[in-house]
Design an enzyme around this catalytic site. Structure first.
Site, mmCIF file in Angstrom:
data_model
loop_
_atom_site.group_PDB
_atom_site.id
_atom_site.type_symbol
_atom_site.label_atom_id
_atom_site.label_comp_id
_atom_site.label_asym_id
_atom_site.label_seq_id
_atom_site.Cartn_x
_atom_site.Cartn_y
_atom_site.Cartn_z
ATOM 1 C CE LYS A 156 25.672 13.789 29.132
ATOM 2 N NZ LYS A 156 25.739 13.194 30.772
HETATM 3 C C1 LIG Z 1 24.531 12.404 30.994
HETATM 4 C C2 LIG Z 1 25.467 11.599 32.191
HETATM 5 C C3 LIG Z 1 24.800 10.424 32.830
HETATM 6 C C4 LIG Z 1 23.391 10.121 32.538
HETATM 7 O O1 LIG Z 1 23.349 9.548 30.807
HETATM 8 P P1 LIG Z 1 22.055 9.500 29.483
HETATM 9 O O2 LIG Z 1 22.652 9.064 28.306
HETATM 10 O O3 LIG Z 1 21.391 11.266 30.012
HETATM 11 O O4 LIG Z 1 21.733 8.507 30.602
HETATM 12 C C5 LIG Z 1 25.493 9.951 33.694
HETATM 13 N N1 LIG Z 1 26.391 10.416 34.186
HETATM 14 C C6 LIG Z 1 27.274 11.461 34.159
HETATM 15 C C7 LIG Z 1 28.416 11.511 34.576
HETATM 16 C C8 LIG Z 1 26.443 12.400 32.881
HETATM 17 O O5 LIG Z 1 27.008 13.269 32.358
#
Ligand SMILES: *Cc1c(COP(=O)(O)O)cnc(C)c1O
Length: 434
Positions: free
Chosen positions: A107
């Site tokens: 993210k």
């Molecule tokens: C947010 C997150 C996901 C999921 O990603 P999406 O874009 O919501 O599908 C998977 N793994 C981790 C560690 C995350 O923080």
């Protein structure tokens, strides 16, 4: 370029409104009016480019008519100031490590880019922009760190008191400066409800310029497509029939990958890998999209019962189940599967997976086992040290805290505690700015 809403009641929206508003007025998600594939020339030269150059070229493709190239270049190079290596695990199977950013989760890419783009688009305004974000852990840390010290922007992170892990909490409560952590006496759902009410409240919006930084914002989604290009570039020109497995919750990450494919990136298939919150694999199996309340799992960043970016995926494929299935496979992983996978890959391959990456690994390994002509990579979405309890229990080994996380752990927590009511939030925000 202009944007329309997946609910089809809003059209011709300029980039600035798309990024500042986040959600369309009709409640839908913004999508670009056209997604023009790259020319074959681009793909000829892509294999010789680095991550930042590729990212800049993709950003230019989407935003080049709205933002001067030199500004865009600075934004993308600033965003991606950490490596995203492709690592060979065994046979035809690779992992794209997206955990080398400041908060050690994928993210970081979207949050850092959004911070720079929002700062740029609102630079000439005299009023400070206030970003509200509700978090159960990972989003808050990526957003807070992405926006840290960005001029003209103040961030409020709402999180449920006592319900996020100590190391996650430290990542957004110790920064200070333009980041304010609001410790809410309630649940994550309360935090999300309070933020939503704030965006809809007229008096509050008259007083403050408010915006959301959750994953429905196009500024967080588009930059995620950069690393799919970089993953394919690292696989090399000779790699054929590349399959990509993506551990998914709100389906923002995989949606970015599907956009990259639409731009012409040679990825043969995607695998939407979920924990037992299998709403999308269910849709792929029978064409019925049936959201339901989420169930808690050990891959908790993917505990989502109504994946918000699914609307964008449907839009991308003209709402055709057949068309979605031609590009995407589903895979579901139980908590037991996740623990076993972490243990086996650690013991046999000397590689430490986090619970989310384990879902991606298992999905890809299973697929490649049935398709001997394919090769591929999965996305490792977080560093295993972010989920020490699960990973240490599965492997029986102590995991050292990486330097980046240790630095947060040493900081002092600073929060404002609030009851779980919108009135309390409103009063706090109104009074801060008088
Ligand atoms: C947010 C997150 C996901 C999921 O990603 P999406 O874009 O919501 O599908 C998977 N793994 C981790 C560690 C995350 O923080």
């Amino acid at each position: 370029m202009t944007y329309f809403s997946t609910n089809r009641q809003t059209r011709d929206v300029p980039l600035k409104d798309v990024i500042v508003k986040g959600l369309a007025p009709d409640g839908g998600l913004f999508m670009p009016e056209c997604i023009e594939p790259f020319s074959p020339d681009f793909f000829d030269s892509m294999y010789g480019m680095g991550l930042q150059e590729i990212a800049f070229r993709v950003a230019l493709h989407f935003f080049g008519k709205d933002i001067p190239a030199s500004d865009l270049e600075k934004m993308t190079y600033d965003t991606l100031n950490f490596p995203i290596p492709l690592v060979h695990l065994h046979d035809r199977l690779y992992v794209l490590e997206l955990f080398h950013g400041p908060t050690m989760a994928f993210k970081d890419v979207g949050a850092r880019f959004m911070a720079r783009l929002l700062g740029y688009l609102t630079e000439r305004e005299d009023r400070e922009v206030n970003v509200l974000v509700a978090t159960s852990g990972d989003t808050g840390s990526a957003v807070a760190n992405g926006f840290f010290k960005v001029p003209g922007i103040r961030v409020f992170v709402l999180y449920p008191k006592g319900l996020v892990s100590p190391i996650q909490e430290k990542q957004f409560t110790t920064l200070g400066e333009n980041i304010t952590a609001l410790e809410i006496n309630g649940t994550f759902d309360d935090c999300q409800r309070m933020a939503k009410q704030a965006f809809a409240d007229e008096a509050l919006n008259e007083r403050l310029k408010l915006t959301s930084a959750n994953s429905i914002n196009w500024a967080r989604l588009l930059p995620q497509s950069f690393y799919y290009f970089w993953g394919v570039a690292q696989m090399g020109k000779k790699a054929d029939h590349i399959v990509c497995a993506v551990p998914s919750g709100n389906f923002g990450n995989i949606c970015s990958g599907l956009i990259a494919k639409r731009l012409g990136l040679p990825i043969h298939r995607f695998i939407a890998a979920t924990n037992i919150n299998d709403i999308v694999p269910g849709y792929l199996a029978d064409g019925k999209f049936q959201p339901r309340p989420s169930v808690a799992t050990i891959a908790n960043a993917m505990d989502v019962g109504n994946p918000s970016n699914f609307a964008r995926i449907l839009e991308l494929y003209d709402r055709s189940h057949k068309a979605v299935c031609a590009d995407v496979d589903g895979f579901v992983c139980s908590d037991d599967d996740i623990r076993t996978t972490i243990r086996e890959i650690f013991n046999h391959r000397k590689y430490l997976l986090d619970p989310h990456g384990a879902v991606g690994y298992k999905a890809l390994d299973n697929y490649l086992g049935k398709h001997p002509d394919n090769c591929g990579f999965f996305i490792e979405t977080a560093h295993p040290a972010k989920f020490t309890e699960v990973v240490e229990a599965a492997t029986g080994t102590k995991i050292p805290l990486p330097e980046k996380l240790a630095r947060f752990a040493a900081g002092t927590k600073q929060t404002e505690e609030l009851p779980a009511t919108f009135d309390a939030l409103k009063e706090f925000l109104m009074n801060r700015h008088t």
